[in-house]
Design a protein around this motif. Structure first.
Motif, PDB file in Angstrom:
ATOM      1  N   GLN A  42       0.816  -1.227   0.000  1.00 33.60           N
ATOM      2  CA  GLN A  42       0.000   0.000   0.000  1.00 33.60           C
ATOM      3  C   GLN A  42       0.850   1.278   0.000  1.00 33.60           C
ATOM      4  OE1 GLN A  42      -1.711  -1.382   3.695  1.00 33.60           O
ATOM      5  NE2 GLN A  42      -3.769  -0.991   2.911  1.00 33.60           N
ATOM      6  N   LEU A  64      -0.371   5.155   0.701  1.00 39.05           N
ATOM      7  CA  LEU A  64       0.094   5.955   1.840  1.00 39.05           C
ATOM      8  C   LEU A  64       0.705   7.278   1.357  1.00 39.05           C
ATOM      9  CD1 LEU A  64       0.458   6.217   4.889  1.00 39.05           C
ATOM     10  CD2 LEU A  64       2.636   5.005   4.670  1.00 39.05           C
ATOM     11  N   ASN A  79      -0.620  10.933   2.336  1.00 39.59           N
ATOM     12  CA  ASN A  79       0.241  11.983   2.888  1.00 39.59           C
ATOM     13  C   ASN A  79       0.065  13.287   2.108  1.00 39.59           C
ATOM     14  OD1 ASN A  79       2.603  12.894   4.575  1.00 39.59           O
ATOM     15  ND2 ASN A  79       3.378  13.208   2.508  1.00 39.59           N
ATOM     16  N   ASP A  90      -3.379   9.444  11.929  1.00 40.30           N
ATOM     17  CA  ASP A  90      -2.999   8.902  10.619  1.00 40.30           C
ATOM     18  C   ASP A  90      -3.319   9.969   9.560  1.00 40.30           C
ATOM     19  OD1 ASP A  90      -3.565   6.284  12.192  1.00 40.30           O
ATOM     20  OD2 ASP A  90      -2.594   5.649  10.321  1.00 40.30           O
ATOM     21  N   SER A 114      -4.317   9.801   6.626  1.00 34.10           N
ATOM     22  CA  SER A 114      -5.565   9.597   5.858  1.00 34.10           C
ATOM     23  C   SER A 114      -6.773  10.064   6.669  1.00 34.10           C
ATOM     24  CB  SER A 114      -5.743   8.119   5.497  1.00 34.10           C
ATOM     25  OG  SER A 114      -5.928   7.361   6.685  1.00 34.10           O
ATOM     26  N   THR A 170      -3.501   2.381   6.906  1.00 32.60           N
ATOM     27  CA  THR A 170      -2.691   1.369   6.214  1.00 32.60           C
ATOM     28  C   THR A 170      -1.869   0.606   7.257  1.00 32.60           C
ATOM     29  OG1 THR A 170      -1.251   3.252   5.831  1.00 32.60           O
ATOM     30  CG2 THR A 170      -2.480   2.458   3.941  1.00 32.60           C
ATOM     31  N   ARG A 176       2.152   3.358   8.798  1.00 33.89           N
ATOM     32  CA  ARG A 176       1.392   4.601   9.009  1.00 33.89           C
ATOM     33  C   ARG A 176       2.281   5.838   8.980  1.00 33.89           C
ATOM     34  NH1 ARG A 176      -0.235   3.722  14.664  1.00 33.89           N
ATOM     35  NH2 ARG A 176      -1.745   5.392  14.375  1.00 33.89           N
TER      36      ARG A 176
END
Ligand SMILES: C[S@@+](CC[C@H](N)C(=O)[O-])C[C@H]1O[C@@H](n2cnc3c(N)ncnc32)[C@H](O)[C@@H]1O
Length: 274
Positions: free
Chosen positions: A48, A52, A56, A242, A244, A254, A257
């Motif tokens: 992933q 990620l 970000n 996180d 996200s 994810t 992290r």
């Protein structure tokens, strides 16, 4: 933190760099076989990684929107990366066409692409060469000071950069130099990879994938990252999260992290009678 840190090596396609590996995750074209090889090594243990990286970027842009909404019209984007869209200047200028963004980076590929990008957009964005390990040199840079008025509130963005700075080079001290300089009402946005709640074997393998890169990748605990926000800063709601999930709390975490947070520099409160 010291002024004798080694300079970034000159352009070299055989040494992977953080900027070009990130460009590979994001589906860009400004990367070379050595960067792709390092990126693939990461993706073998953490498929992933591209999600990620995108999460970000999403954090970075939401942090800019947050600061712009709070009235900030000048941004210092440390470790700005290879140009992509949407970007900090596009978001900041959508809020305020007179907004000013200065990008800082030490990677020769970033600098050459960002210089071409800066000359193709009308105003708003300037790029300067700088190394976050020398914060005082960045703050004293004459081009930065032509664009940014440090006596007014500013947002300092240090997103996905400090995990390329070893403890020996004092990440907290680096941020301290910026937070001591910026005026009350300014903001600081930070994100970094965390080892908290992450499989230690995966952490080791990802750090290993970066071991021949121009800078190492270092995982920190959530508490270490939190400690980088100094005493003159208040983390804005909802704190360190996180990337996200910042700031709504909604998002798909994810297995590996990146944590992100935004803080505001407090006004100095004088005790009664002082
Ligand atoms: C993962 S990219 C992040 C780009 C952008 N900030 C983002 O979050 O989308 C990291 C960037 O930090 C830059 N960088 C790494 N170490 C640095 C240093 N010591 N000084 C300045 N820039 C640095 C890299 O060249 C790269 O462009």
């Amino acid at each position: 933190m010291n002024d004798d840190v080694p300079s970034q090596p000159p352009f070299n396609v055989t040494t992977p760099t953080p900027a070009r590996i990130y460009d590979y995750y994001l589906g860009g074209k400004d990367n070379f076989p050595a960067d792709r090889e390092a990126g693939e090594k990461v993706m073998r243990v953490f498929p992933q990684a591209p999600e990620l990286a995108l999460a970000n970027r999403g954090f970075l842009l939401r942090a800019v929107r947050y600061c712009a909404d709070a009235g900030i019209d000048q941004f210092i984007d440390l470790g700005t990366g290879i140009p992509t869209s949407p970007n900090v200047a596009e978001i900041a200028c959508a809020f305020n066409p007179r907004a000013r963004v200065i990008g800082v980076d030490n990677d020769p590929v970033v600098l050459s692409h960002q210089r071409a990008h800066a000359s193709s957009v009308s105003g708003g964005y300037t790029i300067v060469e700088g190394d976050v390990r020398r914060p005082w040199a960045i703050l004293a840079d004459s081009r930065l000071n032509e664009v940014i008025d440090l006596s007014r509130p500013v947002a300092v963005l240090c997103v996905a950069v400090l995990h390329f700075v070893p403890d020996a080079e004092d990440p907290a001290g680096i941020l301290g130099a910026f937070t001591d300089t910026i005026t009350a009402g300014s903001y600081l946005a930070v994100s970094a990879v965390t080892s908290t709640d992450t499989d230690p074997a995966v952490v080791t393998q990802i750090e290993d994938a970066y071991k021949n890169a121009s800078a190492p990748l270092i995982f920190r605990t959530a508490d270490q990252i939190l400690s980088w926000f100094g005493p003159s800063l208040d983390l804005v709601h909802p704190g360190l999260l996180d990337v996200s999930q910042w700031p709504t709390g909604i998002g798909i975490p994810t297995d590996v992290r990146i944590l992100g947070g935004v803080a505001r520099k407090r006004r100095r409160v004088h005790p009664p009678g002082a």
